[in-house]
Design an enzyme around this catalytic site. Structure first.
Site, PDB file in Angstrom:
ATOM      1  N   THR A  96       0.873  -1.183   0.000  1.00  0.00           N
ATOM      2  CA  THR A  96       0.000   0.000   0.000  1.00  0.00           C
ATOM      3  C   THR A  96       0.901   1.221   0.000  1.00  0.00           C
ATOM      4  O   THR A  96       1.628   1.460   0.969  1.00  0.00           O
ATOM      5  CB  THR A  96      -0.893   0.028   1.263  1.00  0.00           C
ATOM      6  OG1 THR A  96      -1.689  -1.154   1.272  1.00  0.00           O
ATOM      7  CG2 THR A  96      -1.802   1.245   1.249  1.00  0.00           C
ATOM      8  N   LYS A 171      -7.685   1.509  -2.673  1.00  0.00           N
ATOM      9  CA  LYS A 171      -7.263   1.070  -1.332  1.00  0.00           C
ATOM     10  C   LYS A 171      -7.401   2.195  -0.301  1.00  0.00           C
ATOM     11  O   LYS A 171      -7.940   1.989   0.788  1.00  0.00           O
ATOM     12  CB  LYS A 171      -5.807   0.579  -1.418  1.00  0.00           C
ATOM     13  CG  LYS A 171      -5.133   0.281  -0.110  1.00  0.00           C
ATOM     14  CD  LYS A 171      -5.626  -0.987   0.524  1.00  0.00           C
ATOM     15  CE  LYS A 171      -5.028  -1.168   1.913  1.00  0.00           C
ATOM     16  NZ  LYS A 171      -5.583  -2.311   2.606  1.00  0.00           N
ATOM     17  N   LYS A 246      -1.005   5.363   8.649  1.00  0.00           N
ATOM     18  CA  LYS A 246      -0.314   5.507   7.359  1.00  0.00           C
ATOM     19  C   LYS A 246      -1.327   5.658   6.221  1.00  0.00           C
ATOM     20  O   LYS A 246      -1.216   6.561   5.384  1.00  0.00           O
ATOM     21  CB  LYS A 246       0.569   4.268   7.121  1.00  0.00           C
ATOM     22  CG  LYS A 246       1.246   4.239   5.766  1.00  0.00           C
ATOM     23  CD  LYS A 246       1.842   2.878   5.457  1.00  0.00           C
ATOM     24  CE  LYS A 246       1.413   2.406   4.103  1.00  0.00           C
ATOM     25  NZ  LYS A 246       1.888   1.100   3.720  1.00  0.00           N
TER      26      LYS A 246
HETATM   27  P1  NAD Z   1       5.712  -5.826   7.379  1.00  0.00           P
HETATM   28  O1  NAD Z   1       6.456  -4.685   7.972  1.00  0.00           O
HETATM   29  O2  NAD Z   1       5.391  -7.002   8.238  1.00  0.00           O
HETATM   30  O3  NAD Z   1       6.485  -6.365   6.074  1.00  0.00           O
HETATM   31  C1  NAD Z   1       7.253  -5.572   5.217  1.00  0.00           C
HETATM   32  C2  NAD Z   1       8.524  -6.343   4.940  1.00  0.00           C
HETATM   33  O4  NAD Z   1       9.307  -5.626   3.974  1.00  0.00           O
HETATM   34  C3  NAD Z   1       9.401  -6.503   6.181  1.00  0.00           C
HETATM   35  O5  NAD Z   1       9.667  -7.882   6.387  1.00  0.00           O
HETATM   36  C4  NAD Z   1      10.669  -5.711   5.844  1.00  0.00           C
HETATM   37  O6  NAD Z   1      11.837  -6.283   6.419  1.00  0.00           O
HETATM   38  C5  NAD Z   1      10.670  -5.787   4.342  1.00  0.00           C
HETATM   39  N1  NAD Z   1      11.446  -4.741   3.680  1.00  0.00           N
HETATM   40  C6  NAD Z   1      11.461  -3.409   3.935  1.00  0.00           C
HETATM   41  N2  NAD Z   1      12.294  -2.782   3.091  1.00  0.00           N
HETATM   42  C7  NAD Z   1      12.818  -3.740   2.284  1.00  0.00           C
HETATM   43  C8  NAD Z   1      13.745  -3.718   1.215  1.00  0.00           C
HETATM   44  N3  NAD Z   1      14.316  -2.577   0.791  1.00  0.00           N
HETATM   45  N4  NAD Z   1      14.068  -4.888   0.617  1.00  0.00           N
HETATM   46  C9  NAD Z   1      13.497  -6.046   1.024  1.00  0.00           C
HETATM   47  N5  NAD Z   1      12.613  -6.133   2.037  1.00  0.00           N
HETATM   48  C10 NAD Z   1      12.284  -4.996   2.653  1.00  0.00           C
HETATM   49  O7  NAD Z   1       4.369  -5.201   6.768  1.00  0.00           O
HETATM   50  P2  NAD Z   1       3.065  -5.999   6.272  1.00  0.00           P
HETATM   51  O8  NAD Z   1       2.065  -6.010   7.371  1.00  0.00           O
HETATM   52  O9  NAD Z   1       3.490  -7.292   5.649  1.00  0.00           O
HETATM   53  O10 NAD Z   1       2.527  -4.970   5.182  1.00  0.00           O
HETATM   54  C11 NAD Z   1       3.106  -4.884   3.901  1.00  0.00           C
HETATM   55  C12 NAD Z   1       2.258  -3.945   3.065  1.00  0.00           C
HETATM   56  O11 NAD Z   1       0.919  -4.447   2.992  1.00  0.00           O
HETATM   57  C13 NAD Z   1       2.152  -2.538   3.624  1.00  0.00           C
HETATM   58  O12 NAD Z   1       2.211  -1.622   2.563  1.00  0.00           O
HETATM   59  C14 NAD Z   1       0.792  -2.525   4.305  1.00  0.00           C
HETATM   60  O13 NAD Z   1       0.215  -1.224   4.336  1.00  0.00           O
HETATM   61  C15 NAD Z   1       0.005  -3.444   3.420  1.00  0.00           C
HETATM   62  N6  NAD Z   1      -1.134  -4.127   4.084  1.00  0.00           N
HETATM   63  C16 NAD Z   1      -0.993  -4.683   5.320  1.00  0.00           C
HETATM   64  C17 NAD Z   1      -2.066  -5.311   5.915  1.00  0.00           C
HETATM   65  C18 NAD Z   1      -1.958  -5.949   7.291  1.00  0.00           C
HETATM   66  O14 NAD Z   1      -2.981  -6.308   7.866  1.00  0.00           O
HETATM   67  N7  NAD Z   1      -0.743  -6.140   7.829  1.00  0.00           N
HETATM   68  C19 NAD Z   1      -3.297  -5.377   5.259  1.00  0.00           C
HETATM   69  C20 NAD Z   1      -3.404  -4.839   3.970  1.00  0.00           C
HETATM   70  C21 NAD Z   1      -2.304  -4.202   3.405  1.00  0.00           C
END
Ligand code: NAD
Length: 295
Positions: A96, A171, A246
């Site tokens: 997102t 979204k 966010k």
């Molecule tokens: P998260 O923080 O658990 O996962 C993100 C991952 O990206 C982490 O493991 C981090 O180490 C990795 N990362 C960051 N920078 C990086 C890079 N340069 N190279 C490689 N890896 C890198 O977050 P999440 O909950 O998995 O969410 C991910 C996305 O999905 C976000 O944009 C969030 O808004 C969206 N989202 C989350 C949810 C939810 O319920 N958690 C629901 C819908 C959408």
């Protein structure tokens, strides 16, 4: 079966990658957090040493990163994924992020003749694990048709929302409704408490009346009426308050840039900002009820 590169193996990315592996795809994954890569390997994936290695030889490259900053860093620039991608690689960003970053990255991909989609999701970690996510997709018809079979492995509802950036637009509009409605439902419970009206009674009535909404009937912010809601486990996330903040900020940025009037969206962003400022960022976003109660 395809060879898929997957970057960002966090709460959402790892279970999404696992579902692609279960469907028989060959998956090579990278995350800056090594323990996440270890978990992918335990689930049958291959470890990639860096983002470029995840891209190497891939038919499809999927990213699931925290925000637009990481997406721009990883896709753009002379060493970015777009510069390195082989002709024909399909790029799908499921993070997102802000609409402007999504459109900038897609434009850079188009300049190199690469197909790219923004495909953010809703449905949370449970949806990622159960492959029931909703995908909101922005990009060309052709790229959407190519991506759909992969998205169907990870989700249940796949909607083509229009051109590049429209997936992100859908979204943030959806999550603005969610943020506002969670505050509305929470305020109703707090008022009911002051008026001596039982939580369950309010739920039984409002869930069958015009106050009915997802924040009430699926994600009820007080313990009891919906046993699976985070309120029943001390607001353990779920979807964190920080993530909600966010998304509300992304909606406000987009509203400012486009000239849309969103006064309740602005108020919701302000309230979540205060809630997160109290150290509640890692709590589930439905915990805002405690903030409103003054706990
Ligand atoms: P998260 O923080 O658990 O996962 C993100 C991952 O990206 C982490 O493991 C981090 O180490 C990795 N990362 C960051 N920078 C990086 C890079 N340069 N190279 C490689 N890896 C890198 O977050 P999440 O909950 O998995 O969410 C991910 C996305 O999905 C976000 O944009 C969030 O808004 C969206 N989202 C989350 C949810 C939810 O319920 N958690 C629901 C819908 C959408």
């Amino acid at each position: 079966m395809a060879r898929i590169g997957f970057i960002g193996l966090g709460n959402m990315g790892l279970p999404m990658a696992q579902n692609l592996i279960k469907a028989g795809h060959e998956l090579q994954g990278f995350d800056i957090f090594p323990a996440s890569v270890d978990r992918l390997v335990a689930a049958g994936g291959k470890a990639a040493a860096d983002a470029g290695a995840a891209l190497k030889g891939a038919d499809v490259l999927i990213t699931m990163l925290p925000s637009g900053k990481e997406a721009r860093e990883i896709y753009l620039g002379p060493k970015g994924l777009i510069a390195q991608a082989a002709t024909g690689t399909l790029l799908i960003d499921c993070s997102t992020i802000d609409v402007a970053s999504a459109r900038a990255v897609a434009a850079a991909a188009a300049e190199r003749g690469l197909e790219m989609l923004d495909a953010p999701v809703s449905g949370g970690v449970g949806g990622a694990q159960g492959a029931t996510l909703t995908f909101m997709v922005g990009g060309s018809d052709q790229a959407f048709a190519r991506a759909k079979p992969y998205l169907e492995v990870m989700g249940k509802t796949i909607v083509h929302a229009g051109g590049s950036g429209n997936g992100q637009a859908a979204k943030i509009c959806n999550n603005m409704v969610l943020g506002i409605s969670m505050i509305a439902v929470s305020e109703a419970f707090v008022l009911a408490e002051k008026l001596g009206l039982d939580h369950q009674k309010l739920f039984d009535i409002a869930s069958k009346s015009s106050g009915q909404c997802w924040s009430l009937t699926t994600y009820c912010p007080v313990p009891g009426p919906v046993p699976t809601s985070p309120a029943n486990r001390d607001y353990q996330a779920g979807f964190t308050a920080a993530m909600m903040l966010k998304d509300l900020k992304l909606a406000q940025d987009a509203a400012r840039e486009s000239g849309a009037s969103t006064p309740l969206g602005a108020e919701a962003a302000m309230l979540y900002n205060l809630f997160v400022g109290q150290g509640a960022g890692a709590k589930d976003f439905s915990g805002v009820v405690n903030f409103l109660r003054g706990a």
